[in-house]
Design a protein around this motif. Structure first.
Motif, short mmCIF file in Angstrom:
data_model
loop_
_atom_site.label_atom_id
_atom_site.label_comp_id
_atom_site.label_asym_id
_atom_site.label_seq_id
_atom_site.Cartn_x
_atom_site.Cartn_y
_atom_site.Cartn_z
N ALA A 96 50.18 64.13 68.54
CA ALA A 96 50.94 63.43 67.58
C ALA A 96 50.70 61.71 67.94
O ALA A 96 50.60 61.48 69.10
CB ALA A 96 52.47 63.63 67.92
N GLY A 97 50.83 60.95 66.98
CA GLY A 97 50.44 59.48 67.40
C GLY A 97 51.07 58.56 66.33
O GLY A 97 51.67 59.13 65.21
N SER A 98 50.99 57.70 66.41
CA SER A 98 51.74 56.35 65.89
C SER A 98 50.45 55.37 65.29
O SER A 98 49.50 55.23 66.19
CB SER A 98 52.55 55.59 66.53
OG SER A 98 52.88 54.48 66.18
N LEU A 99 50.64 54.99 63.99
CA LEU A 99 49.60 54.13 63.53
C LEU A 99 50.26 52.99 63.01
O LEU A 99 51.24 52.67 62.28
CB LEU A 99 48.88 54.74 62.34
CG LEU A 99 48.11 56.03 62.64
CD1 LEU A 99 47.95 57.13 61.73
CD2 LEU A 99 46.65 55.45 63.32
N GLU A 100 49.70 51.96 63.40
CA GLU A 100 50.16 50.47 63.03
C GLU A 100 49.98 50.44 61.58
O GLU A 100 48.86 50.63 60.64
CB GLU A 100 49.10 49.31 63.60
CG GLU A 100 49.62 47.98 63.25
CD GLU A 100 48.80 46.74 63.86
OE1 GLU A 100 48.78 45.76 63.32
OE2 GLU A 100 47.86 47.16 64.53
N ILE A 101 50.97 49.85 60.77
CA ILE A 101 50.99 49.24 59.37
C ILE A 101 51.00 47.75 59.24
O ILE A 101 52.06 47.37 59.74
CB ILE A 101 51.99 50.02 58.57
CG1 ILE A 101 52.08 51.45 58.60
CG2 ILE A 101 52.17 49.30 57.10
CD1 ILE A 101 50.58 52.11 57.93
N SER A 102 49.89 47.23 58.94
CA SER A 102 49.79 45.51 58.78
C SER A 102 48.76 45.28 57.47
O SER A 102 48.19 46.10 57.28
CB SER A 102 49.41 45.15 60.12
OG SER A 102 48.27 45.41 60.50
N LYS A 103 49.25 43.95 57.15
CA LYS A 103 47.83 43.39 56.36
C LYS A 103 46.45 43.44 57.09
O LYS A 103 45.52 43.51 56.33
CB LYS A 103 48.26 42.08 55.78
CG LYS A 103 49.52 42.12 55.06
CD LYS A 103 49.71 40.63 54.44
CE LYS A 103 50.94 40.58 53.39
NZ LYS A 103 51.35 39.55 53.16
N ALA A 104 46.27 43.25 58.25
CA ALA A 104 45.28 43.28 58.94
C ALA A 104 44.46 44.50 58.82
O ALA A 104 43.37 44.48 58.72
CB ALA A 104 45.63 42.66 60.47
N VAL A 105 45.22 45.73 59.11
CA VAL A 105 44.76 46.92 59.22
C VAL A 105 44.40 47.18 57.83
O VAL A 105 43.23 48.02 57.43
CB VAL A 105 45.93 48.18 59.61
CG1 VAL A 105 45.60 49.39 59.42
CG2 VAL A 105 46.11 47.87 60.89
N PHE A 106 45.24 46.96 56.69
CA PHE A 106 44.57 47.26 55.26
C PHE A 106 43.25 46.38 55.19
O PHE A 106 42.34 46.95 54.45
CB PHE A 106 45.99 46.83 54.49
CG PHE A 106 45.29 46.84 52.87
CD1 PHE A 106 45.17 47.95 52.36
CD2 PHE A 106 45.12 45.18 52.16
CE1 PHE A 106 44.77 47.87 50.92
CE2 PHE A 106 44.87 45.66 50.71
CZ PHE A 106 44.57 46.80 50.23
N GLU A 107 43.20 45.33 55.38
CA GLU A 107 42.00 44.51 55.28
C GLU A 107 40.72 45.20 56.05
O GLU A 107 39.64 45.12 55.42
CB GLU A 107 42.15 42.92 55.43
CG GLU A 107 42.81 42.54 54.70
CD GLU A 107 42.58 42.17 53.21
OE1 GLU A 107 41.38 42.26 53.05
OE2 GLU A 107 43.48 42.04 52.09
N ARG A 108 41.04 45.82 57.09
CA ARG A 108 40.20 46.31 58.01
C ARG A 108 39.49 47.65 57.43
O ARG A 108 38.26 47.88 57.22
CB ARG A 108 40.44 46.53 59.35
CG ARG A 108 39.60 46.93 60.35
CD ARG A 108 39.92 46.72 61.79
NE ARG A 108 41.14 47.44 61.87
CZ ARG A 108 42.18 47.00 62.61
NH1 ARG A 108 42.22 45.69 62.54
NH2 ARG A 108 43.19 47.77 62.89
#
Length: 223
Positions: free
Chosen positions: A191-203
């Motif tokens: 089980a895990g957690s993933l960051e949601i951010s504009k930086a992640v989207f652009e990557r």
């Protein structure tokens, strides 16, 4: 390829796409991965499909679903809390209003049957299949993050296996584990957690990415 968001499973325009999605899920989870899931008449579904989820589909042509994911607000329903607590530290999920949970992420890795040719040609076909599968995966990843940002979610949690954990890391979206790896039906699961951010989207966003299209919308219940 086009990303389509379905937020109302009862909308008439959703029916054919949802049926294609359930067939893809059966193909991936029941047939290819041999998970212990319920597949009836070539369609895979479970009780979480009855709890007002949002689906993001990757569609080619008019109705060929080549990828999909199911999203549901963890405060309303959670596979991690209800089905996989053994993957969580202390058996508990610390839920908050900006948390969304994903499940049933799948990609169709098949391409139209290539023409027969030399060994070199077959190698190029295999390389093309890998590249196209990777493009589909990254496009769906980016669609998930964009939808989450649009709807005010800042953390995504999921249950998956260590193979897919590596895929996430290689794509530039590393997962933080929420508990120990555990074997479930011969699959090493986490089980895990993933960051949601504009930086992640652009990557994650591949070249030529187009924003999602919402096919049908309903009034959302408050969390």
């Amino acid at each position: 390829m086009q990303l389509v968001v379905i937020e109302d499973v009862l909308h008439p325009q959703s029916a054919s796409l949802l049926q294609a999605m359930l067939h893809l899920r059966s193909k991936v989870f029941a047939e290819r991965l041999n998970w212990q899931v319920e597949s009836l008449d070539g369609q895979e579904r479970d009780e979480f499909d009855d709890q007002a989820p949002t689906y993001i589909l990757l569609v080619e042509g008019s109705h060929r679903v080549v990828g999909s994911v199911r999203l549901h607000q963890a405060a309303r329903s959670s596979m991690l809390a209800q089905v996989f607590p053994m993957l969580l530290e202390g058996g508990r999920l610390r839920v908050h209003p900006q948390m969304i949970e994903s499940s049933r992420f799948c990609i169709d890795k098949d391409l139209p049957q290539p023409h027969h040719g030399s060994g070199r040609h077959r190698l190029n076909v295999r390389s093309a299949q890998t590249s196209f599968s990777s493009l589909r995966t990254r496009t769906l990843f980016a669609g998930i993050v964009e939808w989450c940002l649009t709807n005010g979610f800042r953390e995504l949690v999921t249950a998956t296996d260590v193979r897919f954990e590596r895929i996430l890391r290689m794509a530039g979206w590393p997962m933080s584990r929420l508990g120990p790896a555990t074997f479930i039906n011969e699959t090493e699961s986490v089980a895990g957690s993933l960051e949601i951010s504009k930086a992640v989207f652009e990557r994650l966003r591949p070249e030529g990415y187009s924003s999602f299209v919402t096919l049908a919308t309903r009034k959302r219940a408050s969390s």
